[in-house]
Motif scaffolding. Structure first.
Motif, PDB file in Angstrom:
ATOM      1  N   GLY A 124       0.781  -1.062  -0.177  1.00 49.10           N
ATOM      2  CA  GLY A 124      -0.017  -0.033   0.013  1.00 49.10           C
ATOM      3  C   GLY A 124       0.657   1.030   0.018  1.00 49.10           C
ATOM      4  N   CYS A 125       1.935   1.300   0.731  1.00 44.50           N
ATOM      5  CA  CYS A 125       2.764   2.359   0.822  1.00 44.50           C
ATOM      6  C   CYS A 125       3.585   2.488  -0.535  1.00 44.50           C
ATOM      7  CB  CYS A 125       3.947   1.947   1.907  1.00 44.50           C
ATOM      8  SG  CYS A 125       3.713   1.949   3.526  1.00 44.50           S
ATOM      9  N   GLN A 126       3.911   1.346  -1.326  1.00 47.28           N
ATOM     10  CA  GLN A 126       4.415   1.491  -2.733  1.00 47.28           C
ATOM     11  C   GLN A 126       3.452   2.043  -3.635  1.00 47.28           C
ATOM     12  OE1 GLN A 126       6.579  -2.679  -3.211  1.00 47.28           O
ATOM     13  NE2 GLN A 126       4.889  -2.314  -4.514  1.00 47.28           N
ATOM     14  N   SER A 127       1.994   1.834  -3.517  1.00 50.28           N
ATOM     15  CA  SER A 127       1.006   2.213  -4.429  1.00 50.28           C
ATOM     16  C   SER A 127       0.919   3.763  -4.189  1.00 50.28           C
ATOM     17  CB  SER A 127      -0.188   1.529  -4.271  1.00 50.28           C
ATOM     18  OG  SER A 127      -1.297   2.074  -4.945  1.00 50.28           O
ATOM     19  N   ALA A 128       0.749   4.281  -2.854  1.00 45.87           N
ATOM     20  CA  ALA A 128       0.587   5.463  -2.556  1.00 45.87           C
ATOM     21  C   ALA A 128       1.706   6.558  -3.059  1.00 45.87           C
ATOM     22  CB  ALA A 128       0.574   5.785  -0.882  1.00 45.87           C
ATOM     23  N   LEU A 129       2.994   6.080  -2.911  1.00 42.14           N
ATOM     24  CA  LEU A 129       4.249   6.764  -3.541  1.00 42.14           C
ATOM     25  C   LEU A 129       4.247   6.849  -5.036  1.00 42.14           C
ATOM     26  CD1 LEU A 129       6.863   8.233  -2.950  1.00 42.14           C
ATOM     27  CD2 LEU A 129       7.907   6.109  -2.847  1.00 42.14           C
ATOM     28  N   GLU A 130       3.563   5.754  -5.581  1.00 37.81           N
ATOM     29  CA  GLU A 130       3.798   5.923  -6.993  1.00 37.81           C
ATOM     30  C   GLU A 130       2.847   6.876  -7.611  1.00 37.81           C
ATOM     31  OE1 GLU A 130       3.004   1.774  -8.182  1.00 37.81           O
ATOM     32  OE2 GLU A 130       4.950   1.204  -7.808  1.00 37.81           O
ATOM     33  N   LYS A 131       1.530   6.831  -6.854  1.00 35.24           N
ATOM     34  CA  LYS A 131       0.460   7.704  -7.310  1.00 35.24           C
ATOM     35  C   LYS A 131       0.854   9.311  -7.097  1.00 35.24           C
ATOM     36  CE  LYS A 131      -3.306   4.795  -6.289  1.00 35.24           C
ATOM     37  NZ  LYS A 131      -4.335   4.452  -5.369  1.00 35.24           N
ATOM     38  N   GLN A 132       1.605   9.523  -6.017  1.00 30.29           N
ATOM     39  CA  GLN A 132       2.087  10.923  -5.719  1.00 30.29           C
ATOM     40  C   GLN A 132       3.151  11.462  -6.763  1.00 30.29           C
ATOM     41  OE1 GLN A 132       1.505  13.744  -3.922  1.00 30.29           O
ATOM     42  NE2 GLN A 132      -0.284  12.642  -3.417  1.00 30.29           N
ATOM     43  N   VAL A 133       4.208  10.690  -7.007  1.00 33.33           N
ATOM     44  CA  VAL A 133       5.270  10.759  -8.053  1.00 33.33           C
ATOM     45  C   VAL A 133       4.692  10.964  -9.402  1.00 33.33           C
ATOM     46  CG1 VAL A 133       7.397  10.129  -8.871  1.00 33.33           C
ATOM     47  CG2 VAL A 133       6.993   9.799  -6.516  1.00 33.33           C
ATOM     48  N   LYS A 134       3.556  10.385  -9.719  1.00 32.85           N
ATOM     49  CA  LYS A 134       3.055  10.302 -11.259  1.00 32.85           C
ATOM     50  C   LYS A 134       2.438  11.631 -11.295  1.00 32.85           C
ATOM     51  CE  LYS A 134       2.745   5.230 -11.964  1.00 32.85           C
ATOM     52  NZ  LYS A 134       1.625   4.266 -12.308  1.00 32.85           N
ATOM     53  N   LYS A 135       2.137  12.414 -10.104  1.00 36.19           N
ATOM     54  CA  LYS A 135       1.305  13.616 -10.582  1.00 36.19           C
ATOM     55  C   LYS A 135       2.344  14.641 -10.912  1.00 36.19           C
ATOM     56  CE  LYS A 135      -2.225  12.801  -7.149  1.00 36.19           C
ATOM     57  NZ  LYS A 135      -2.685  13.101  -5.636  1.00 36.19           N
ATOM     58  N   ILE A 136       3.720  14.684 -10.577  1.00 37.80           N
ATOM     59  CA  ILE A 136       4.656  15.652 -11.356  1.00 37.80           C
ATOM     60  C   ILE A 136       4.459  15.757 -12.777  1.00 37.80           C
ATOM     61  CG2 ILE A 136       7.119  16.194 -11.217  1.00 37.80           C
ATOM     62  CD1 ILE A 136       7.467  14.308  -8.798  1.00 37.80           C
ATOM     63  N   ASP A 137       4.543  16.938 -12.975  1.00 37.68           N
ATOM     64  CA  ASP A 137       4.539  17.140 -14.726  1.00 37.68           C
ATOM     65  C   ASP A 137       6.011  16.651 -15.135  1.00 37.68           C
ATOM     66  OD1 ASP A 137       3.530  18.413 -16.942  1.00 37.68           O
ATOM     67  OD2 ASP A 137       4.322  20.194 -16.787  1.00 37.68           O
ATOM     68  N   GLY A 138       5.599  16.106 -16.182  1.00 39.52           N
ATOM     69  CA  GLY A 138       7.185  15.613 -16.818  1.00 39.52           C
ATOM     70  C   GLY A 138       7.499  14.110 -16.322  1.00 39.52           C
ATOM     71  N   VAL A 139       6.561  13.371 -15.351  1.00 38.69           N
ATOM     72  CA  VAL A 139       7.029  12.085 -15.063  1.00 38.69           C
ATOM     73  C   VAL A 139       5.916  11.229 -16.052  1.00 38.69           C
ATOM     74  CG1 VAL A 139       6.647  10.246 -13.307  1.00 38.69           C
ATOM     75  CG2 VAL A 139       7.668  12.547 -12.659  1.00 38.69           C
ATOM     76  N   ALA A 140       6.747  10.265 -16.731  1.00 36.89           N
ATOM     77  CA  ALA A 140       5.805   9.290 -17.465  1.00 36.89           C
ATOM     78  C   ALA A 140       5.640   7.943 -16.701  1.00 36.89           C
ATOM     79  CB  ALA A 140       6.900   8.822 -18.769  1.00 36.89           C
ATOM     80  N   ASN A 141       6.269   7.612 -15.679  1.00 40.08           N
ATOM     81  CA  ASN A 141       5.857   6.548 -15.071  1.00 40.08           C
ATOM     82  C   ASN A 141       6.711   6.278 -13.659  1.00 40.08           C
ATOM     83  OD1 ASN A 141       4.661   4.046 -14.208  1.00 40.08           O
ATOM     84  ND2 ASN A 141       5.606   2.856 -15.832  1.00 40.08           N
TER      85      ASN A 141
END
Length: 122
Positions: free
Chosen positions: A58-75
């Motif tokens: 769950g921690c993994q998923s939460a971090l991935e979602k936050q980082v993907k919100k950065i403009d310029g991040v593809a994945n």
């Protein structure tokens, strides 16, 4: 009887060691699979950061979602087992270390140092 107990203990230790080594190899394979998914014809940049405080999927998923919100991040692919997040940037994206660290903090984790990926991993 003592010899049987010693043999059983030895078998148990070997079994546990094999389980531990399999999880290490699986985590490495997961990382390599993520990096291999990239389109090699484009010029995406991949960066990796240590992340402290993740201890479950769950921690993994939460971090991935936050980082993907950065403009310029593809994945983004986080791993609580490896205590890191691998971030794929869009071609030509201008994403600063500060932006990434802020998002890691926003997800309630502690950013560590940036990990340089070797050329064969990129």
């Amino acid at each position: 009887m003592k010899k049987i107990k010693n043999n059983l203990l030895l078998i148990a230790v070997i079994f546990l060691l094999s389980l531990a080594s399999n999880s290490v190899f699986a985590a490495g394979a997961e990382h390599q699979a993520f990096v291999s998914e990239k389109d090699t014809t484009s010029q995406e940049k991949v960066v990796c950061y240590e992340v402290f405080g993740m201890d479950c999927p769950g921690c993994q998923s939460a971090l991935e979602k936050q980082v993907k919100k950065i403009d310029g991040v593809a994945n983004a692919k986080a791993s609580f087992k490896e205590k890191q997040v691998i971030i794929e940037l869009k071609p030509g994206a201008e994403v600063t270390e500060k932006e990434i660290e802020e998002r890691i903090k926003k997800a309630n984790f502690t950013p560590g140092k940036k990990i340089e990926l070797s050329k064969n991993e990129e």
